[in-house]
Design an enzyme around this catalytic site. Sequence first.
Site, PDB file in Angstrom:
ATOM      1  N   ARG A  15       0.836  -1.197   0.000  1.00 18.88           N
ATOM      2  CA  ARG A  15       0.000   0.000   0.000  1.00 18.88           C
ATOM      3  C   ARG A  15       0.876   1.255   0.000  1.00 18.88           C
ATOM      4  NH1 ARG A  15      -3.708  -1.468   5.086  1.00 18.88           N
ATOM      5  NH2 ARG A  15      -1.754  -2.462   5.682  1.00 18.88           N
ATOM      6  N   LYS A  75       2.189   1.617   7.309  1.00 18.06           N
ATOM      7  CA  LYS A  75       2.559   0.779   8.470  1.00 18.06           C
ATOM      8  C   LYS A  75       3.453   1.563   9.426  1.00 18.06           C
ATOM      9  CE  LYS A  75       1.419  -3.019   8.723  1.00 18.06           C
ATOM     10  NZ  LYS A  75       0.115  -3.558   9.204  1.00 18.06           N
ATOM     11  N   TYR A  94      -0.372   4.209  10.695  1.00 15.02           N
ATOM     12  CA  TYR A  94      -0.713   3.223  11.728  1.00 15.02           C
ATOM     13  C   TYR A  94       0.538   2.996  12.573  1.00 15.02           C
ATOM     14  CZ  TYR A  94      -4.916   1.630   9.142  1.00 15.02           C
ATOM     15  OH  TYR A  94      -6.127   1.549   8.516  1.00 15.02           O
ATOM     16  N   HIS A  96       0.126   1.257  16.108  1.00 16.06           N
ATOM     17  CA  HIS A  96      -0.134   0.105  16.994  1.00 16.06           C
ATOM     18  C   HIS A  96       0.978  -0.011  18.041  1.00 16.06           C
ATOM     19  CE1 HIS A  96      -3.631  -1.163  14.752  1.00 16.06           C
ATOM     20  NE2 HIS A  96      -2.953  -1.051  13.641  1.00 16.06           N
ATOM     21  N   GLU A 118      -4.946   4.502  14.022  1.00 19.08           N
ATOM     22  CA  GLU A 118      -5.861   3.574  14.708  1.00 19.08           C
ATOM     23  C   GLU A 118      -6.552   4.185  15.925  1.00 19.08           C
ATOM     24  OE1 GLU A 118      -2.579   3.167  14.503  1.00 19.08           O
ATOM     25  OE2 GLU A 118      -1.749   2.790  16.493  1.00 19.08           O
ATOM     26  N   ASP A 270      -5.898 -11.153  14.252  1.00 19.80           N
ATOM     27  CA  ASP A 270      -4.968 -10.115  14.730  1.00 19.80           C
ATOM     28  C   ASP A 270      -5.198  -9.787  16.198  1.00 19.80           C
ATOM     29  OD1 ASP A 270      -7.424  -8.941  14.160  1.00 19.80           O
ATOM     30  OD2 ASP A 270      -6.550  -7.021  13.597  1.00 19.80           O
ATOM     31  N   VAL A 298      -4.789 -15.008   7.731  1.00 19.26           N
ATOM     32  CA  VAL A 298      -3.842 -13.949   7.374  1.00 19.26           C
ATOM     33  C   VAL A 298      -4.127 -12.723   8.250  1.00 19.26           C
ATOM     34  CG1 VAL A 298      -3.056 -12.403   5.543  1.00 19.26           C
ATOM     35  CG2 VAL A 298      -3.560 -14.801   5.022  1.00 19.26           C
TER      36      VAL A 298
HETATM   37  N1  LIG Z   1      -7.086  -9.990   9.611  1.00 18.53           N
HETATM   38  C1  LIG Z   1      -7.175  -8.767   9.118  1.00 18.53           C
HETATM   39  O1  LIG Z   1      -6.540  -8.428   8.136  1.00 18.53           O
HETATM   40  C2  LIG Z   1      -8.123  -7.796   9.752  1.00 18.53           C
HETATM   41  C3  LIG Z   1      -8.488  -6.615   9.078  1.00 18.53           C
HETATM   42  C4  LIG Z   1      -9.426  -5.771   9.675  1.00 18.53           C
HETATM   43  C5  LIG Z   1      -9.968  -6.092  10.915  1.00 18.53           C
HETATM   44  N2  LIG Z   1      -9.559  -7.233  11.554  1.00 18.53           N
HETATM   45  C6  LIG Z   1     -10.108  -7.668  12.860  1.00 18.53           C
HETATM   46  O2  LIG Z   1     -11.433  -8.135  12.689  1.00 18.53           O
HETATM   47  C7  LIG Z   1     -12.084  -8.100  13.946  1.00 18.53           C
HETATM   48  C8  LIG Z   1     -13.468  -7.472  13.816  1.00 18.53           C
HETATM   49  O3  LIG Z   1     -13.318  -6.090  13.481  1.00 18.53           O
HETATM   50  P1  LIG Z   1     -14.579  -5.131  13.264  1.00 18.53           P
HETATM   51  O4  LIG Z   1     -14.042  -3.877  12.679  1.00 18.53           O
HETATM   52  O5  LIG Z   1     -15.680  -5.841  12.565  1.00 18.53           O
HETATM   53  O6  LIG Z   1     -15.028  -4.862  14.782  1.00 18.53           O
HETATM   54  P2  LIG Z   1     -16.432  -4.291  15.276  1.00 18.53           P
HETATM   55  O7  LIG Z   1     -16.200  -3.703  16.612  1.00 18.53           O
HETATM   56  O8  LIG Z   1     -17.045  -3.442  14.208  1.00 18.53           O
HETATM   57  O9  LIG Z   1     -17.357  -5.594  15.423  1.00 18.53           O
HETATM   58  C9  LIG Z   1     -17.163  -6.570  16.402  1.00 18.53           C
HETATM   59  C10 LIG Z   1     -18.490  -7.240  16.675  1.00 18.53           C
HETATM   60  O10 LIG Z   1     -18.253  -8.386  17.482  1.00 18.53           O
HETATM   61  C11 LIG Z   1     -19.416  -8.530  18.278  1.00 18.53           C
HETATM   62  N3  LIG Z   1     -19.169  -9.487  19.353  1.00 18.53           N
HETATM   63  C12 LIG Z   1     -18.510  -9.303  20.529  1.00 18.53           C
HETATM   64  N4  LIG Z   1     -18.526 -10.446  21.230  1.00 18.53           N
HETATM   65  C13 LIG Z   1     -19.204 -11.362  20.489  1.00 18.53           C
HETATM   66  C14 LIG Z   1     -19.560 -12.726  20.679  1.00 18.53           C
HETATM   67  N5  LIG Z   1     -19.226 -13.384  21.802  1.00 18.53           N
HETATM   68  N6  LIG Z   1     -20.247 -13.338  19.691  1.00 18.53           N
HETATM   69  C15 LIG Z   1     -20.581 -12.699  18.565  1.00 18.53           C
HETATM   70  N7  LIG Z   1     -20.289 -11.406  18.340  1.00 18.53           N
HETATM   71  C16 LIG Z   1     -19.604 -10.761  19.291  1.00 18.53           C
HETATM   72  C17 LIG Z   1     -19.709  -7.111  18.727  1.00 18.53           C
HETATM   73  O11 LIG Z   1     -21.037  -6.979  19.241  1.00 18.53           O
HETATM   74  C18 LIG Z   1     -19.496  -6.343  17.417  1.00 18.53           C
HETATM   75  O12 LIG Z   1     -20.698  -6.215  16.680  1.00 18.53           O
HETATM   76  C19 LIG Z   1     -11.129  -7.322  14.871  1.00 18.53           C
HETATM   77  O13 LIG Z   1     -10.383  -8.241  15.628  1.00 18.53           O
HETATM   78  C20 LIG Z   1     -10.231  -6.592  13.906  1.00 18.53           C
HETATM   79  O14 LIG Z   1      -8.983  -6.271  14.478  1.00 18.53           O
HETATM   80  C21 LIG Z   1      -8.646  -8.072  10.992  1.00 18.53           C
END
Ligand SMILES: NC(=O)c1ccc[n+]([C@@H]2O[C@H](COP(=O)([O-])OP(=O)(O)OC[C@H]3O[C@@H](n4cnc5c(N)ncnc54)[C@H](O)[C@@H]3O)[C@@H](O)[C@H]2O)c1
Length: 370
Positions: A15, A75, A94, A96, A118, A270, A298
Site C-alpha cells: 500500500r 505501516k 498506523y 499500533h 488507529e 490479529d 492472514v
Molecule cells: N485480519 C485482518 O486483516 C483484519 C483486518 C481488519 C480487521 N480485523 C479484525 O477483525 C475483527 C473485527 O473487526 P470489526 O471492525 O468488525 O469490529 P467491530 O467492533 O465493528 O465488530 C465486532 C463485533 O463483534 C461482536 N461481538 C462481541 N462479542 C461477540 C460474541 N461473543 N459473539 C458474537 N459477536 C460478538 C460485537 O457486538 C461487534 O458487533 C477485529 O479483531 C479486527 O482487528 C482483521
Amino acid sequence: MIVGVPKEIKTAENRVALVPAGAESLVSDGHTVLVEQGAGLGSGFSDDAYRAVGASIAGSVDEVWAKADMIMKVKEPIESEWKRIRKGQIVFTYFHFAASEPLTKAIIASGCVAIAYETVQLSTGELPLLTPMSEVAGRMAVQEGAKYLEKVFGGSGILLGGVPGVLPGEVVVIGGGVVGTNAAKMAAGLGAHVTLLDISLDRLRYLSDVLPPNVDLLYSNHHNILETIAKADLVIGAVLLPGAKAPHLVKRADLKLMKPGSVVVDVAVDQGGCIETIKPTTHDQPTYVVDGIIHYAVANMPGGVPRTSTLALTNATFPYAKRLARRGWKQACRDDPSLFLGLNVIEGKVVYPGVAEAFGLPVADPQTLV
Ligand SMILES: NC(=O)c1ccc[n+]([C@@H]2O[C@H](COP(=O)([O-])OP(=O)(O)OC[C@H]3O[C@@H](n4cnc5c(N)ncnc54)[C@H](O)[C@@H]3O)[C@@H](O)[C@H]2O)c1
C-alpha cells in the site's frame, strides 16, 4: 508544508499512504509533495502519475525523511526507518504502539509528533481510519473462503451460490460489526445462505433491517454457535472485544462437528482469533489444516489487495492529512476532537493513556501540548 511519502518497506506491504488524487489536492493547496521513487507501484500508481499532478519524485528515501515536515505512511516505521525520523516532524500512519515497546521507545526518542490512524475516533466511538480495512477484510473473507472450498485447494468442493436445483453453501459469520456485516453482504450476494451471530441485540435489530433475506440473524451463545457451525461450509470469525483479546468461541473439540473440507476464515486473528486453533499466517502461506478443517488466518488481509486497500484507506485518511498540512498539527488537532485522539506521542511525551499503560510510562496531558 513539505509532505513526504516514503515507500513502505515492511515485508509484503504494497500500500501507499497518498494517491495521485491526494497529491494533486495538496499541491493545489500550495504544499510540496515529495514521493519516494516507486512508492506507489505496489498499488498501481506510477511515478509519472504523481509527477503529472505536480508532485516531486525523490531519488532516495533519505531525501523524503530529511525534507518532509509531515511523513505519511501506512505501516508503523520499522527499525531501519527509526533513525530517519526528525524532531518535530509529524508522522501520520498506523503505529499500533501497544504491540511494540521498542517502536514506542524509538518514537519517544525521535521527538516527532506521532499521530496514529488507529486511535483517531469519532464521537460515536467509530474508528474511521480502521473501518475501511475492516470493510476490505470482511469482503475478502468470503472471496478467500469461496476459493479454499474448491477441491483443488483441499476444500469440500462446494460452490457457495449453488445453482438452480442445488442448495447454496452455508456461511456462518460470528460477529456482526464492520467485518461481519461486510462478509455477510458478500456471501449473501453470491447466493449463499448466511447465518450471522452477534451478542448485541441492537446490532442484530439494525442488521435485520439492512441485510438481505438470505441472511438469518441469531443471538451468539455457545449453543447457537455449535448448532450453526455443524451445518457450515464456511465459518468467518469477526468478533471484537475492544481493548481485549478475542474470546475463543469455537474450541478445538468443536471442529469435529464440522464437515471435512469446510473452511474457517478467522479475520479476528490479529486479536488472537475467535477460533481456538487459529494462528496467524501470511499471504505466501495463508492456510493450514486442523482436524480436516481448512484454516485461513492472514493477519493483514487488506495487504493482499493493495490497490483497493490503498484507495479505501486514503479516502479516509486524506481529509485529516489535508487539514494537518493546511493548519499545522496543533491547530488541526485543536479544531477536531477526533484527530486530537490520534495524538499518541508528542515530542518525546506519551499522551495516549493506552500506550503509556502498556509499558508503564508516564502519560502527559495532550491539552497542555497543543
Ligand atoms: N485480519 C485482518 O486483516 C483484519 C483486518 C481488519 C480487521 N480485523 C479484525 O477483525 C475483527 C473485527 O473487526 P470489526 O471492525 O468488525 O469490529 P467491530 O467492533 O465493528 O465488530 C465486532 C463485533 O463483534 C461482536 N461481538 C462481541 N462479542 C461477540 C460474541 N461473543 N459473539 C458474537 N459477536 C460478538 C460485537 O457486538 C461487534 O458487533 C477485529 O479483531 C479486527 O482487528 C482483521
